[in-house]
Design an enzyme around this catalytic site. Structure first.
Site, PDB file in Angstrom:
ATOM      1  N   ASP A 160       0.789  -1.246   0.000  1.00  0.00           N
ATOM      2  CA  ASP A 160       0.000   0.000   0.000  1.00  0.00           C
ATOM      3  C   ASP A 160       0.817   1.291   0.000  1.00  0.00           C
ATOM      4  O   ASP A 160       0.252   2.379   0.103  1.00  0.00           O
ATOM      5  CB  ASP A 160      -0.967   0.045   1.202  1.00  0.00           C
ATOM      6  CG  ASP A 160      -2.153  -0.883   0.997  1.00  0.00           C
ATOM      7  OD1 ASP A 160      -2.336  -1.334  -0.144  1.00  0.00           O
ATOM      8  OD2 ASP A 160      -2.876  -1.128   1.968  1.00  0.00           O
TER       9      ASP A 160
ATOM     10  N   ASP B  10      27.547  15.454  -3.243  1.00  0.00           N
ATOM     11  CA  ASP B  10      27.087  15.458  -4.638  1.00  0.00           C
ATOM     12  C   ASP B  10      25.564  15.436  -4.572  1.00  0.00           C
ATOM     13  O   ASP B  10      24.972  14.415  -4.210  1.00  0.00           O
ATOM     14  CB  ASP B  10      27.640  14.219  -5.365  1.00  0.00           C
ATOM     15  CG  ASP B  10      27.280  14.197  -6.851  1.00  0.00           C
ATOM     16  OD1 ASP B  10      26.387  14.966  -7.261  1.00  0.00           O
ATOM     17  OD2 ASP B  10      27.893  13.399  -7.589  1.00  0.00           O
TER      18      ASP B  10
ATOM     19  N   GLU C 177      33.033  17.441 -14.091  1.00  0.00           N
ATOM     20  CA  GLU C 177      33.187  16.897 -12.742  1.00  0.00           C
ATOM     21  C   GLU C 177      34.424  16.025 -12.537  1.00  0.00           C
ATOM     22  O   GLU C 177      34.312  14.837 -12.248  1.00  0.00           O
ATOM     23  CB  GLU C 177      31.932  16.106 -12.363  1.00  0.00           C
ATOM     24  CG  GLU C 177      31.473  15.059 -13.374  1.00  0.00           C
ATOM     25  CD  GLU C 177      30.244  14.295 -12.871  1.00  0.00           C
ATOM     26  OE1 GLU C 177      30.314  13.752 -11.766  1.00  0.00           O
ATOM     27  OE2 GLU C 177      29.233  14.258 -13.590  1.00  0.00           O
TER      28      GLU C 177
ATOM     29  N   GLU D 152      32.039  19.534  -9.158  1.00  0.00           N
ATOM     30  CA  GLU D 152      31.139  19.343 -10.300  1.00  0.00           C
ATOM     31  C   GLU D 152      30.260  20.564 -10.508  1.00  0.00           C
ATOM     32  O   GLU D 152      29.583  21.025  -9.589  1.00  0.00           O
ATOM     33  CB  GLU D 152      30.246  18.114 -10.050  1.00  0.00           C
ATOM     34  CG  GLU D 152      29.185  17.907 -11.115  1.00  0.00           C
ATOM     35  CD  GLU D 152      28.402  16.612 -10.943  1.00  0.00           C
ATOM     36  OE1 GLU D 152      28.220  16.168  -9.791  1.00  0.00           O
ATOM     37  OE2 GLU D 152      27.975  16.048 -11.964  1.00  0.00           O
TER      38      GLU D 152
HETATM   39  N1  GLY Z   1      25.370  12.670  -9.327  1.00  0.00           N
HETATM   40  C1  GLY Z   1      25.591  11.772 -10.384  1.00  0.00           C
HETATM   41  C2  GLY Z   1      26.731  12.196 -11.184  1.00  0.00           C
HETATM   42  O1  GLY Z   1      27.454  13.090 -10.788  1.00  0.00           O
HETATM   43  O2  GLY Z   1      26.925  11.746 -12.271  1.00  0.00           O
HETATM   44 MN    MN Z   2      27.269  14.274 -12.596  1.00  0.00          MN
HETATM   45 MN    MN Z   3      26.863  14.575  -9.395  1.00  0.00          MN
END
Ligand code: GLY
Ligand code: MN
Ligand code: MN
Length: 451
Positions: free
Chosen positions: A47, A270, A394, A417
Protein backbone atom coordinates in the site's frame (compact mmCIF):
# COMPACT_ATOMS: atom_id res chain seq x y z
CA UNK A 1 -7.31 23.26 -6.60
CA UNK A 2 -6.64 22.73 -10.28
CA UNK A 3 -3.09 21.37 -10.39
CA UNK A 4 -2.63 22.76 -13.87
CA UNK A 5 -3.39 26.37 -13.01
CA UNK A 6 0.25 27.43 -13.28
CA UNK A 7 0.59 25.83 -16.70
CA UNK A 8 -1.46 27.98 -19.00
CA UNK A 9 -1.14 29.88 -22.27
CA UNK A 10 2.48 30.40 -23.16
CA UNK A 11 3.76 27.59 -20.94
CA UNK A 12 2.14 25.05 -23.28
CA UNK A 13 3.64 26.56 -26.33
CA UNK A 14 7.05 24.98 -25.62
CA UNK A 15 5.45 21.51 -25.37
CA UNK A 16 3.43 22.06 -28.54
CA UNK A 17 6.56 23.19 -30.38
CA UNK A 18 8.33 20.01 -29.28
CA UNK A 19 5.45 17.88 -30.58
CA UNK A 20 5.64 19.81 -33.87
CA UNK A 21 9.39 19.18 -34.05
CA UNK A 22 8.79 15.45 -33.55
CA UNK A 23 6.05 15.52 -36.21
CA UNK A 24 8.53 17.12 -38.61
CA UNK A 25 11.07 14.37 -37.92
CA UNK A 26 8.39 11.67 -38.37
CA UNK A 27 7.30 13.30 -41.63
CA UNK A 28 10.88 13.23 -42.92
CA UNK A 29 10.91 9.53 -41.95
CA UNK A 30 7.79 8.80 -44.03
CA UNK A 31 5.14 9.42 -41.33
CA UNK A 32 3.30 6.86 -39.22
CA UNK A 33 2.07 6.59 -35.65
CA UNK A 34 4.06 7.24 -32.48
CA UNK A 35 3.17 5.77 -29.08
CA UNK A 36 4.84 7.34 -26.03
CA UNK A 37 3.58 6.03 -22.67
CA UNK A 38 4.36 7.66 -19.37
CA UNK A 39 5.99 5.74 -16.50
CA UNK A 40 4.02 3.22 -14.43
CA UNK A 41 3.37 3.75 -10.73
CA UNK A 42 5.61 1.48 -8.64
CA UNK A 43 4.67 -0.20 -5.39
CA UNK A 44 7.35 0.16 -2.71
CA UNK A 45 5.78 -2.15 -0.17
CA UNK A 46 2.24 -2.99 0.84
CA UNK A 47 0.00 0.00 0.00
CA UNK A 48 2.97 2.39 -0.15
CA UNK A 49 4.09 3.64 -3.56
CA UNK A 50 7.39 5.14 -4.62
CA UNK A 51 6.86 8.87 -5.24
CA UNK A 52 5.46 9.11 -8.75
CA UNK A 53 7.67 10.59 -11.47
CA UNK A 54 6.33 10.84 -15.04
CA UNK A 55 8.45 9.43 -17.86
CA UNK A 56 10.95 12.00 -19.13
CA UNK A 57 10.11 11.60 -22.84
CA UNK A 58 6.38 11.78 -22.20
CA UNK A 59 6.76 14.79 -19.92
CA UNK A 60 9.04 16.52 -22.47
CA UNK A 61 6.28 16.38 -25.09
CA UNK A 62 3.23 17.04 -22.91
CA UNK A 63 3.94 18.71 -19.56
CA UNK A 64 1.32 16.26 -18.26
CA UNK A 65 2.41 14.47 -15.08
CA UNK A 66 -0.51 12.25 -14.07
CA UNK A 67 0.16 8.51 -14.14
CA UNK A 68 -1.65 6.17 -16.58
CA UNK A 69 -1.28 8.34 -19.65
CA UNK A 70 -0.10 7.81 -23.22
CA UNK A 71 0.66 10.24 -26.02
CA UNK A 72 -0.16 9.07 -29.53
CA UNK A 73 0.93 11.11 -32.52
CA UNK A 74 -0.43 10.29 -35.95
CA UNK A 75 1.37 11.74 -38.97
CA UNK A 76 0.37 10.96 -42.52
CA UNK A 77 3.25 10.84 -44.96
CA UNK A 78 2.76 14.50 -46.00
CA UNK A 79 2.70 15.73 -42.42
CA UNK A 80 -0.36 17.78 -43.32
CA UNK A 81 -2.84 16.01 -41.03
CA UNK A 82 -0.79 15.36 -37.91
CA UNK A 83 -2.70 14.80 -34.68
CA UNK A 84 -1.59 14.68 -31.05
CA UNK A 85 -3.89 12.49 -28.97
CA UNK A 86 -3.71 12.01 -25.21
CA UNK A 87 -5.06 8.99 -23.38
CA UNK A 88 -5.45 9.61 -19.65
CA UNK A 89 -7.45 8.70 -16.55
CA UNK A 90 -11.06 9.70 -16.53
CA UNK A 91 -12.38 12.07 -13.94
CA UNK A 92 -13.58 10.10 -10.93
CA UNK A 93 -14.97 11.97 -7.94
CA UNK A 94 -14.55 9.02 -5.61
CA UNK A 95 -10.86 8.53 -6.53
CA UNK A 96 -10.26 12.29 -6.50
CA UNK A 97 -11.44 12.41 -2.87
CA UNK A 98 -8.76 9.85 -1.99
CA UNK A 99 -5.90 10.65 -4.37
CA UNK A 100 -6.44 14.18 -5.68
CA UNK A 101 -7.31 16.06 -8.82
CA UNK A 102 -7.48 14.43 -12.24
CA UNK A 103 -7.82 16.47 -15.42
CA UNK A 104 -9.82 13.85 -17.27
CA UNK A 105 -9.57 13.68 -21.10
CA UNK A 106 -11.65 16.76 -21.84
CA UNK A 107 -9.88 18.91 -19.23
CA UNK A 108 -6.46 17.70 -20.36
CA UNK A 109 -7.23 18.40 -24.00
CA UNK A 110 -8.27 21.94 -23.20
CA UNK A 111 -5.57 22.78 -20.70
CA UNK A 112 -2.63 21.10 -22.45
CA UNK A 113 -3.69 21.75 -26.03
CA UNK A 114 -3.99 18.27 -27.55
CA UNK A 115 -5.99 17.73 -30.73
CA UNK A 116 -7.99 14.97 -29.05
CA UNK A 117 -8.08 13.09 -25.74
CA UNK A 118 -9.68 9.82 -24.66
CA UNK A 119 -10.03 7.72 -21.53
CA UNK A 120 -7.06 5.40 -20.96
CA UNK A 121 -9.51 2.46 -20.89
CA UNK A 122 -10.13 3.02 -24.62
CA UNK A 123 -6.47 2.77 -25.53
CA UNK A 124 -6.23 -0.86 -26.70
CA UNK A 125 -9.27 -0.67 -28.96
CA UNK A 126 -8.28 2.74 -30.34
CA UNK A 127 -4.67 1.68 -30.96
CA UNK A 128 -5.68 -1.20 -33.17
CA UNK A 129 -7.90 1.21 -35.15
CA UNK A 130 -5.19 3.84 -35.35
CA UNK A 131 -2.42 1.36 -36.32
CA UNK A 132 -4.32 0.25 -39.43
CA UNK A 133 -2.65 1.33 -42.68
CA UNK A 134 0.06 3.41 -41.00
CA UNK A 135 3.42 3.35 -42.78
CA UNK A 136 5.43 2.89 -39.59
CA UNK A 137 5.06 2.45 -35.88
CA UNK A 138 7.32 4.81 -33.89
CA UNK A 139 7.80 3.09 -30.57
CA UNK A 140 10.81 2.27 -28.42
CA UNK A 141 10.84 -1.47 -27.77
CA UNK A 142 12.45 -3.12 -24.78
CA UNK A 143 12.00 -0.59 -21.98
CA UNK A 144 8.83 -2.06 -20.48
CA UNK A 145 7.74 -5.65 -21.14
CA UNK A 146 4.10 -4.80 -20.33
CA UNK A 147 3.98 -2.06 -22.95
CA UNK A 148 5.80 -4.21 -25.51
CA UNK A 149 3.11 -6.87 -25.02
CA UNK A 150 0.31 -4.33 -25.32
CA UNK A 151 1.75 -2.90 -28.53
CA UNK A 152 2.22 -6.41 -29.96
CA UNK A 153 -1.43 -7.19 -29.18
CA UNK A 154 -2.58 -4.03 -30.97
CA UNK A 155 -0.44 -4.95 -34.00
CA UNK A 156 -1.85 -8.48 -33.99
CA UNK A 157 -5.39 -7.13 -33.81
CA UNK A 158 -4.74 -5.27 -37.08
CA UNK A 159 -3.01 -8.29 -38.66
CA UNK A 160 -6.09 -10.38 -37.82
CA UNK A 161 -8.11 -8.07 -40.06
CA UNK A 162 -5.87 -8.46 -43.11
CA UNK A 163 -8.68 -10.05 -45.15
CA UNK A 164 -10.68 -6.84 -44.78
CA UNK A 165 -7.79 -5.07 -46.48
CA UNK A 166 -6.30 -3.47 -43.33
CA UNK A 167 -2.53 -3.51 -43.00
CA UNK A 168 -0.40 -3.27 -39.89
CA UNK A 169 2.63 -0.91 -39.99
CA UNK A 170 5.41 -2.67 -41.90
CA UNK A 171 8.28 -1.02 -40.00
CA UNK A 172 9.00 -0.13 -36.42
CA UNK A 173 11.13 2.94 -35.75
CA UNK A 174 12.70 3.91 -32.42
CA UNK A 175 10.89 7.12 -31.47
CA UNK A 176 13.30 7.66 -28.57
CA UNK A 177 16.19 8.04 -31.03
CA UNK A 178 14.44 11.11 -32.49
CA UNK A 179 13.58 12.47 -29.05
CA UNK A 180 17.14 11.87 -27.80
CA UNK A 181 18.47 14.08 -30.59
CA UNK A 182 15.91 16.77 -29.73
CA UNK A 183 16.57 16.62 -25.99
CA UNK A 184 20.32 17.14 -26.49
CA UNK A 185 19.80 20.81 -27.34
CA UNK A 186 17.68 22.59 -24.76
CA UNK A 187 15.07 25.18 -25.75
CA UNK A 188 14.51 28.49 -23.94
CA UNK A 189 11.79 27.08 -21.66
CA UNK A 190 14.05 24.20 -20.58
CA UNK A 191 16.99 26.51 -19.93
CA UNK A 192 14.88 28.80 -17.77
CA UNK A 193 13.90 25.84 -15.59
CA UNK A 194 17.45 24.47 -15.48
CA UNK A 195 18.84 27.83 -14.38
CA UNK A 196 16.31 27.94 -11.55
CA UNK A 197 17.05 24.31 -10.56
CA UNK A 198 20.73 25.30 -10.49
CA UNK A 199 19.99 28.35 -8.36
CA UNK A 200 18.06 26.31 -5.80
CA UNK A 201 20.72 23.60 -5.75
CA UNK A 202 23.56 26.06 -5.18
CA UNK A 203 21.55 27.50 -2.28
CA UNK A 204 21.27 23.97 -0.87
CA UNK A 205 25.05 23.48 -1.09
CA UNK A 206 25.66 26.80 0.63
CA UNK A 207 23.19 25.86 3.36
CA UNK A 208 25.03 22.54 3.86
CA UNK A 209 28.43 24.27 3.98
CA UNK A 210 27.19 26.62 6.66
CA UNK A 211 25.75 23.75 8.68
CA UNK A 212 28.65 21.29 8.60
CA UNK A 213 30.80 20.90 11.72
CA UNK A 214 32.62 18.07 13.51
CA UNK A 215 30.10 15.83 15.30
CA UNK A 216 27.26 16.34 12.82
CA UNK A 217 26.02 13.24 11.00
CA UNK A 218 26.00 12.84 7.25
CA UNK A 219 22.21 12.38 7.32
CA UNK A 220 21.79 15.70 9.13
CA UNK A 221 23.60 17.37 6.24
CA UNK A 222 21.42 15.47 3.77
CA UNK A 223 18.36 16.81 5.59
CA UNK A 224 19.63 20.39 5.10
CA UNK A 225 19.95 19.77 1.36
CA UNK A 226 16.48 18.25 1.10
CA UNK A 227 15.03 21.08 3.16
CA UNK A 228 16.37 23.69 0.77
CA UNK A 229 15.33 21.76 -2.38
CA UNK A 230 11.79 21.37 -1.15
CA UNK A 231 11.55 24.80 0.49
CA UNK A 232 12.27 26.40 -2.87
CA UNK A 233 9.89 24.22 -4.85
CA UNK A 234 11.91 21.29 -6.19
CA UNK A 235 9.71 18.19 -6.39
CA UNK A 236 12.52 15.76 -5.56
CA UNK A 237 16.26 15.49 -5.28
CA UNK A 238 17.34 14.69 -8.88
CA UNK A 239 19.18 11.61 -7.52
CA UNK A 240 20.00 10.29 -4.07
CA UNK A 241 22.26 12.85 -2.42
CA UNK A 242 25.81 11.67 -1.74
CA UNK A 243 27.02 13.02 1.62
CA UNK A 244 30.36 11.34 2.09
CA UNK A 245 32.68 12.20 4.97
CA UNK A 246 36.33 11.13 5.12
CA UNK A 247 37.03 7.76 3.47
CA UNK A 248 33.42 7.56 2.23
CA UNK A 249 34.32 10.20 -0.37
CA UNK A 250 36.39 7.51 -2.12
CA UNK A 251 33.22 5.44 -2.67
CA UNK A 252 31.87 6.99 -5.85
CA UNK A 253 28.17 6.21 -5.27
CA UNK A 254 28.16 6.35 -1.46
CA UNK A 255 24.58 6.92 -0.30
CA UNK A 256 24.62 5.39 3.20
CA UNK A 257 24.87 8.92 4.64
CA UNK A 258 24.86 7.55 8.21
CA UNK A 259 28.31 8.32 9.63
CA UNK A 260 29.46 11.06 11.95
CA UNK A 261 31.68 13.80 10.48
CA UNK A 262 35.06 14.13 12.15
CA UNK A 263 37.43 17.01 12.68
CA UNK A 264 40.21 16.96 10.08
CA UNK A 265 38.23 15.11 7.40
CA UNK A 266 36.92 16.34 4.08
CA UNK A 267 33.26 16.06 3.18
CA UNK A 268 32.13 15.41 -0.40
CA UNK A 269 28.53 16.38 -1.24
CA UNK A 270 27.09 15.46 -4.64
CA UNK A 271 23.49 16.68 -4.68
CA UNK A 272 21.05 18.51 -6.93
CA UNK A 273 17.35 19.24 -6.93
CA UNK A 274 14.84 18.36 -9.63
CA UNK A 275 12.54 21.20 -10.65
CA UNK A 276 9.58 20.71 -13.01
CA UNK A 277 11.28 17.53 -14.18
CA UNK A 278 14.78 19.03 -14.74
CA UNK A 279 17.89 18.03 -12.83
CA UNK A 280 20.74 19.95 -11.36
CA UNK A 281 23.96 18.07 -10.51
CA UNK A 282 26.56 19.72 -8.27
CA UNK A 283 29.47 18.41 -6.20
CA UNK A 284 31.45 20.33 -3.63
CA UNK A 285 34.21 18.98 -1.38
CA UNK A 286 35.26 20.90 1.72
CA UNK A 287 36.76 20.42 5.18
CA UNK A 288 34.45 19.44 8.03
CA UNK A 289 36.21 21.91 10.35
CA UNK A 290 36.23 24.73 7.79
CA UNK A 291 40.04 24.76 7.15
CA UNK A 292 41.82 22.74 4.45
CA UNK A 293 44.92 20.91 5.68
CA UNK A 294 48.05 21.11 3.49
CA UNK A 295 47.54 17.74 1.73
CA UNK A 296 43.79 18.36 1.37
CA UNK A 297 44.49 21.74 -0.21
CA UNK A 298 47.05 20.16 -2.59
CA UNK A 299 44.58 17.60 -3.91
CA UNK A 300 41.73 20.12 -3.96
CA UNK A 301 43.75 22.70 -5.92
CA UNK A 302 44.70 20.01 -8.43
CA UNK A 303 41.07 19.02 -9.05
CA UNK A 304 40.03 22.68 -9.30
CA UNK A 305 42.77 23.29 -11.90
CA UNK A 306 41.62 20.23 -13.83
CA UNK A 307 38.06 21.53 -13.76
CA UNK A 308 39.18 24.96 -15.02
CA UNK A 309 41.03 23.29 -17.92
CA UNK A 310 37.94 21.22 -18.76
CA UNK A 311 35.65 24.26 -18.64
CA UNK A 312 38.05 26.10 -20.94
CA UNK A 313 37.57 23.26 -23.46
CA UNK A 314 33.76 23.61 -23.55
CA UNK A 315 32.94 25.59 -26.68
CA UNK A 316 30.94 25.03 -29.86
CA UNK A 317 32.63 22.64 -32.29
CA UNK A 318 34.82 21.11 -29.62
CA UNK A 319 33.87 17.48 -29.12
CA UNK A 320 32.32 15.92 -26.04
CA UNK A 321 35.68 14.27 -25.28
CA UNK A 322 37.77 17.45 -25.20
CA UNK A 323 36.88 18.62 -21.67
CA UNK A 324 37.68 15.13 -20.38
CA UNK A 325 41.03 15.05 -22.17
CA UNK A 326 41.89 18.52 -20.84
CA UNK A 327 41.05 17.50 -17.26
CA UNK A 328 43.02 14.27 -17.59
CA UNK A 329 46.22 16.04 -18.61
CA UNK A 330 46.09 18.31 -15.57
CA UNK A 331 45.14 15.50 -13.19
CA UNK A 332 47.81 13.11 -14.47
CA UNK A 333 50.54 15.77 -14.18
CA UNK A 334 49.33 16.64 -10.68
CA UNK A 335 49.40 12.99 -9.61
CA UNK A 336 53.03 12.87 -10.73
CA UNK A 337 53.86 16.12 -8.91
CA UNK A 338 52.22 14.84 -5.69
CA UNK A 339 54.15 11.53 -6.06
CA UNK A 340 50.96 9.53 -6.26
CA UNK A 341 52.29 8.16 -9.53
CA UNK A 342 55.74 7.74 -11.08
CA UNK A 343 56.91 8.04 -14.69
CA UNK A 344 56.25 10.45 -17.52
CA UNK A 345 52.98 12.25 -18.32
CA UNK A 346 52.71 10.45 -21.66
CA UNK A 347 53.25 7.07 -20.01
CA UNK A 348 50.63 7.76 -17.32
CA UNK A 349 48.07 8.79 -19.91
CA UNK A 350 49.00 5.97 -22.32
CA UNK A 351 48.82 3.26 -19.62
CA UNK A 352 45.82 4.93 -17.96
CA UNK A 353 47.52 4.55 -14.58
CA UNK A 354 45.69 7.74 -13.48
CA UNK A 355 42.56 5.53 -13.31
CA UNK A 356 43.68 4.29 -9.92
CA UNK A 357 42.80 7.76 -8.57
CA UNK A 358 40.41 9.04 -11.26
CA UNK A 359 38.25 6.23 -12.57
CA UNK A 360 35.23 8.03 -14.03
CA UNK A 361 34.74 10.37 -16.96
CA UNK A 362 34.50 14.14 -16.64
CA UNK A 363 31.09 14.84 -18.19
CA UNK A 364 27.63 13.60 -18.99
CA UNK A 365 24.63 15.30 -20.56
CA UNK A 366 22.26 16.93 -18.09
CA UNK A 367 18.55 17.70 -18.52
CA UNK A 368 15.36 15.94 -17.52
CA UNK A 369 17.48 12.99 -16.44
CA UNK A 370 20.60 13.56 -14.40
CA UNK A 371 22.43 11.35 -16.90
CA UNK A 372 20.43 12.82 -19.71
CA UNK A 373 19.28 11.41 -23.02
CA UNK A 374 21.41 11.81 -26.13
CA UNK A 375 24.22 10.04 -27.94
CA UNK A 376 27.82 10.72 -26.98
CA UNK A 377 29.18 9.61 -30.33
CA UNK A 378 28.16 10.09 -33.92
CA UNK A 379 29.48 7.00 -35.67
CA UNK A 380 33.13 6.70 -34.70
CA UNK A 381 33.46 10.32 -33.59
CA UNK A 382 32.67 12.03 -30.31
CA UNK A 383 29.62 14.29 -30.57
CA UNK A 384 30.40 17.94 -31.34
CA UNK A 385 29.25 20.46 -28.73
CA UNK A 386 26.45 22.74 -29.91
CA UNK A 387 24.99 25.87 -28.21
CA UNK A 388 22.09 24.84 -25.99
CA UNK A 389 23.65 21.58 -24.81
CA UNK A 390 24.16 21.19 -21.06
CA UNK A 391 26.86 18.93 -19.65
CA UNK A 392 28.50 18.44 -16.28
CA UNK A 393 32.18 19.10 -15.66
CA UNK A 394 33.19 16.90 -12.74
CA UNK A 395 36.81 15.86 -12.36
CA UNK A 396 37.89 14.20 -9.14
CA UNK A 397 40.71 12.48 -7.31
CA UNK A 398 40.10 9.62 -4.87
CA UNK A 399 43.03 8.31 -2.85
CA UNK A 400 42.62 5.04 -0.96
CA UNK A 401 45.26 3.95 1.55
CA UNK A 402 48.07 1.92 -0.01
CA UNK A 403 51.73 1.27 0.82
CA UNK A 404 53.01 3.04 -2.27
CA UNK A 405 50.92 6.18 -1.64
CA UNK A 406 52.16 8.96 0.69
CA UNK A 407 50.16 8.54 3.92
CA UNK A 408 49.34 12.24 4.11
CA UNK A 409 46.91 11.73 1.20
CA UNK A 410 45.14 8.61 2.46
CA UNK A 411 41.33 8.78 2.33
CA UNK A 412 41.22 12.15 0.61
CA UNK A 413 38.42 12.14 -1.95
CA UNK A 414 37.67 15.30 -3.92
CA UNK A 415 35.22 15.95 -6.74
CA UNK A 416 34.16 19.36 -8.02
CA UNK A 417 31.14 19.34 -10.30
CA UNK A 418 29.41 22.16 -12.13
CA UNK A 419 26.82 22.34 -14.90
CA UNK A 420 27.94 23.95 -18.16
CA UNK A 421 25.66 25.39 -20.83
CA UNK A 422 27.33 25.53 -24.26
CA UNK A 423 26.92 29.04 -25.71
CA UNK A 424 27.96 30.56 -29.03
CA UNK A 425 30.93 32.17 -27.24
CA UNK A 426 32.04 29.12 -25.23
CA UNK A 427 30.15 28.12 -22.16
CA UNK A 428 28.30 29.47 -19.16
CA UNK A 429 28.53 27.71 -15.81
CA UNK A 430 25.04 27.85 -14.35
CA UNK A 431 26.05 26.56 -10.88
CA UNK A 432 28.78 29.07 -10.05
CA UNK A 433 26.98 30.45 -7.00
CA UNK A 434 28.16 27.50 -4.88
CA UNK A 435 31.64 28.58 -3.72
CA UNK A 436 34.59 26.47 -4.81
CA UNK A 437 37.74 28.56 -4.35
CA UNK A 438 39.51 27.49 -1.16
CA UNK A 439 39.46 31.03 0.24
CA UNK A 440 35.74 31.43 -0.53
CA UNK A 441 34.77 28.14 1.11
CA UNK A 442 36.84 28.90 4.19
CA UNK A 443 35.40 32.42 4.45
CA UNK A 444 31.84 31.14 4.17
CA UNK A 445 32.37 28.49 6.84
CA UNK A 446 34.13 30.99 9.11
CA UNK A 447 31.26 33.39 8.67
CA UNK A 448 28.73 30.64 9.52
CA UNK A 449 30.56 30.02 12.79
CA UNK A 450 30.46 33.70 13.63
CA UNK A 451 34.04 34.50 12.53
N1 GLY B 1 25.37 12.67 -9.33
C1 GLY B 1 25.59 11.77 -10.38
C2 GLY B 1 26.73 12.20 -11.18
O1 GLY B 1 27.45 13.09 -10.79
O2 GLY B 1 26.92 11.75 -12.27
MN1 MN C 1 27.27 14.27 -12.60
MN1 MN D 1 26.86 14.58 -9.39
Amino acid sequence: MDASSSLTGKAFEAYRQRRLALIERMTRGGGGIAVIPTAPEQMRNRDAHYPYRADSYFQYLTGFVEPEAVLVIVVDSSGAAAQSILFCREKNLEREIWDGFRHGPEGAREVFGFDAAHAIGELDAKLSELFADQAALWYSIGHDAGWDQRIASALNAVRAQSRTGKRAPATIRDVRAELDAMRLVKDAAELAIMRRAAEISTAAHIRAMRFVAPGRFEYEVEAELLHEFRRQGCEFPAYTSIVAGGANACVLHYVGNDRVLRDGELLLIDAGGELTGYASDITRSFPVNGRFSGPQADVYALVLDAQAAAIEAVRPDATFAEPHEAALKVLAQGMLDLKLLQGSLDAVIEAESYKRFYMHRTSHWLGKDVHDAGEYKQGEHWAPLVPGMVLTIEPGCYIRPAEDVPEAFWNIGVRIEDDALVTTAGCEIITLAAPKKIADIEALMRDARGG
